[in-house]
Scaffold this motif. Structure first.
Motif, PDB file in Angstrom:
ATOM      1  N   TYR A 119       0.868  -1.186   0.000  1.00 28.28           N
ATOM      2  CA  TYR A 119       0.000   0.000   0.000  1.00 28.28           C
ATOM      3  C   TYR A 119       0.897   1.226   0.000  1.00 28.28           C
ATOM      4  N   GLU A 120       0.330   2.362  -0.305  1.00 31.29           N
ATOM      5  CA  GLU A 120       1.110   3.560  -0.577  1.00 31.29           C
ATOM      6  C   GLU A 120       1.978   3.997   0.602  1.00 31.29           C
ATOM      7  N   SER A 121       1.346   4.168   1.772  1.00 31.89           N
ATOM      8  CA  SER A 121       2.069   4.670   2.942  1.00 31.89           C
ATOM      9  C   SER A 121       1.244   4.428   4.191  1.00 31.89           C
ATOM     10  N   ASP A 122       1.844   4.663   5.368  1.00 36.11           N
ATOM     11  CA  ASP A 122       1.098   4.536   6.617  1.00 36.11           C
ATOM     12  C   ASP A 122      -0.043   5.534   6.671  1.00 36.11           C
ATOM     13  N   THR A 123       0.218   6.734   6.137  1.00 33.58           N
ATOM     14  CA  THR A 123      -0.838   7.759   6.122  1.00 33.58           C
ATOM     15  C   THR A 123      -2.001   7.305   5.243  1.00 33.58           C
ATOM     16  N   ALA A 124      -1.679   6.715   4.085  1.00 33.23           N
ATOM     17  CA  ALA A 124      -2.722   6.217   3.193  1.00 33.23           C
ATOM     18  C   ALA A 124      -3.504   5.100   3.869  1.00 33.23           C
ATOM     19  N   LEU A 125      -2.798   4.210   4.578  1.00 30.35           N
ATOM     20  CA  LEU A 125      -3.466   3.119   5.281  1.00 30.35           C
ATOM     21  C   LEU A 125      -4.450   3.662   6.313  1.00 30.35           C
ATOM     22  N   MET A 126      -4.031   4.688   7.050  1.00 31.54           N
ATOM     23  CA  MET A 126      -4.923   5.301   8.034  1.00 31.54           C
ATOM     24  C   MET A 126      -6.140   5.912   7.353  1.00 31.54           C
TER      25      MET A 126
ATOM     26  N   PHE B  43      -1.733   2.962  17.388  1.00 28.10           N
ATOM     27  CA  PHE B  43      -1.118   4.113  16.740  1.00 28.10           C
ATOM     28  C   PHE B  43       0.332   4.243  17.203  1.00 28.10           C
ATOM     29  N   ASN B  44       1.250   4.338  16.228  1.00 24.77           N
ATOM     30  CA  ASN B  44       2.653   4.582  16.549  1.00 24.77           C
ATOM     31  C   ASN B  44       2.910   6.068  16.740  1.00 24.77           C
ATOM     32  N   SER B  45       2.143   6.860  15.993  1.00 24.61           N
ATOM     33  CA  SER B  45       2.240   8.319  16.087  1.00 24.61           C
ATOM     34  C   SER B  45       0.949   8.892  15.532  1.00 24.61           C
ATOM     35  N   GLY B  46       0.929  10.204  15.362  1.00 25.91           N
ATOM     36  CA  GLY B  46      -0.281  10.836  14.853  1.00 25.91           C
ATOM     37  C   GLY B  46      -0.634  10.418  13.447  1.00 25.91           C
ATOM     38  N   GLN B  47       0.372   9.967  12.660  1.00 27.77           N
ATOM     39  CA  GLN B  47       0.114   9.609  11.273  1.00 27.77           C
ATOM     40  C   GLN B  47       0.645   8.211  10.927  1.00 27.77           C
ATOM     41  N   SER B  48       0.817   7.387  11.933  1.00 22.64           N
ATOM     42  CA  SER B  48       1.342   6.051  11.693  1.00 22.64           C
ATOM     43  C   SER B  48       0.664   5.048  12.609  1.00 22.64           C
ATOM     44  N   ILE B  49       0.372   3.861  12.081  1.00 23.78           N
ATOM     45  CA  ILE B  49      -0.232   2.804  12.880  1.00 23.78           C
ATOM     46  C   ILE B  49       0.543   1.503  12.671  1.00 23.78           C
ATOM     47  N   ASN B  50       0.458   0.633  13.646  1.00 27.06           N
ATOM     48  CA  ASN B  50       1.076  -0.684  13.547  1.00 27.06           C
ATOM     49  C   ASN B  50       0.211  -1.546  12.623  1.00 27.06           C
ATOM     50  N   PRO B  51       0.774  -2.025  11.495  1.00 24.82           N
ATOM     51  CA  PRO B  51      -0.042  -2.737  10.499  1.00 24.82           C
ATOM     52  C   PRO B  51      -0.244  -4.230  10.779  1.00 24.82           C
ATOM     53  N   ASP B  52       0.190  -4.707  11.955  1.00 25.66           N
ATOM     54  CA  ASP B  52       0.090  -6.141  12.228  1.00 25.66           C
ATOM     55  C   ASP B  52      -1.335  -6.673  12.121  1.00 25.66           C
ATOM     56  N   PHE B  53      -2.309  -5.828  12.458  1.00 27.93           N
ATOM     57  CA  PHE B  53      -3.713  -6.272  12.440  1.00 27.93           C
ATOM     58  C   PHE B  53      -4.157  -6.715  11.048  1.00 27.93           C
ATOM     59  N   LEU B  54      -3.493  -6.183  10.004  1.00 31.33           N
ATOM     60  CA  LEU B  54      -3.885  -6.481   8.633  1.00 31.33           C
ATOM     61  C   LEU B  54      -3.864  -7.974   8.329  1.00 31.33           C
ATOM     62  N   PHE B  55      -2.972  -8.681   8.968  1.00 31.68           N
ATOM     63  CA  PHE B  55      -2.739 -10.071   8.588  1.00 31.68           C
ATOM     64  C   PHE B  55      -3.458 -11.075   9.491  1.00 31.68           C
TER      65      PHE B  55
END
Length: 221
Positions: free
Chosen positions: A83-90, A166-178
């Motif tokens: 996917y494009e970026s963490d921001t895009a994922l959010m 959330f890792n930060s205001g614009q980043s999340i831990n993507p582990d849940f995706l899988f």
């Protein structure tokens, strides 16, 4: 014995009958004319309502495309596709949390139905088309929206609250995706939403068709 002038009596009787007939005719004509004016007024109001509904459905179409796109991106990401970026994922995650419902303009139709004046619409075919649109198509949009909102309420939002980190205001831990739970939840949501989006397109076409029929019918009045 006084001679009865039957011709005069008959003439007077005919005058009375003619007068009563004319009075009935004028009253009937007045009632028919009033009904015709009411019919035209209701039909023009229905056209106005349908115009607003079509514009609203067009607007919802753009929003539904955004949600559908976000769902596809999330499904792809859950399968390990980039996917494009963490921001895009959010943004994808937030985009699917609100399902804007279709709320049609029903005032004119409900007034006709509640007042028992549906028969004012002289064409049985036109009347049937109107009832079918409101009672079948519009009602089904509400059922789709209710189903999706229930899925959001019962699965999506509770899952987010429990599993999104959330890792930060614009980043999340993507582990849940899988996680299998997320895959099942998001794929199920995707296919229900696509079905709803396709049905909205069908409703829009149906509303445009009924509106056109009403406009053509009004021109013949």
């Amino acid at each position: 014995m006084k001679k009865i002038n039957w011709l005069d009596h008959i003439a007077n009787l005919l005058v009375v009958i003619l007068g009563i007939s004319i009075a009935f005719y004028l009253e009937s004509y007045k009632e028919t004319d009033n009904n015709r004016k009411q019919e035209r007024k209701y039909l023009e109001s229905l056209v106005s309502d349908l115009e607003a509904d079509i514009q609203y459905l067009d607007t919802l179409g753009f929003r539904n495309e955004q949600i559908s796109s976000a769902l596809v991106k999330l499904c792809d990401a859950s399968l390990g596709r980039p996917y494009e970026s963490d921001t895009a994922l959010m943004n994808y995650m937030f985009a699917i949390q609100y399902n804007p419902p279709f709320t049609p303009q029903r005032t004119t139709y409900e007034t006709l139905k509640a007042s028992g004046k549906m028969d004012l619409i002289g064409s049985f075919e036109i009347r049937n088309e109107i009832v079918d649109l409101y009672e079948q198509y519009y009602r089904a949009t509400g059922e789709y929206d209710a189903s999706i909102n229930q899925h959001l309420r019962d699965f999506i939002k509770p899952y987010y609250m429990k599993n999104i980190k959330f890792n930060s205001g614009q980043s999340i831990n993507p582990d849940f995706l899988f996680k299998n739970e997320f895959r099942n939840m998001i794929f199920g949501y995707r296919y229900v939403f696509i079905a709803k989006d396709n049905f909205y397109d069908e409703v829009n076409s149906r509303a445009e068709s009924v509106k056109k029929q009403l406009e053509e019918y009004i021109e013949t009045m």
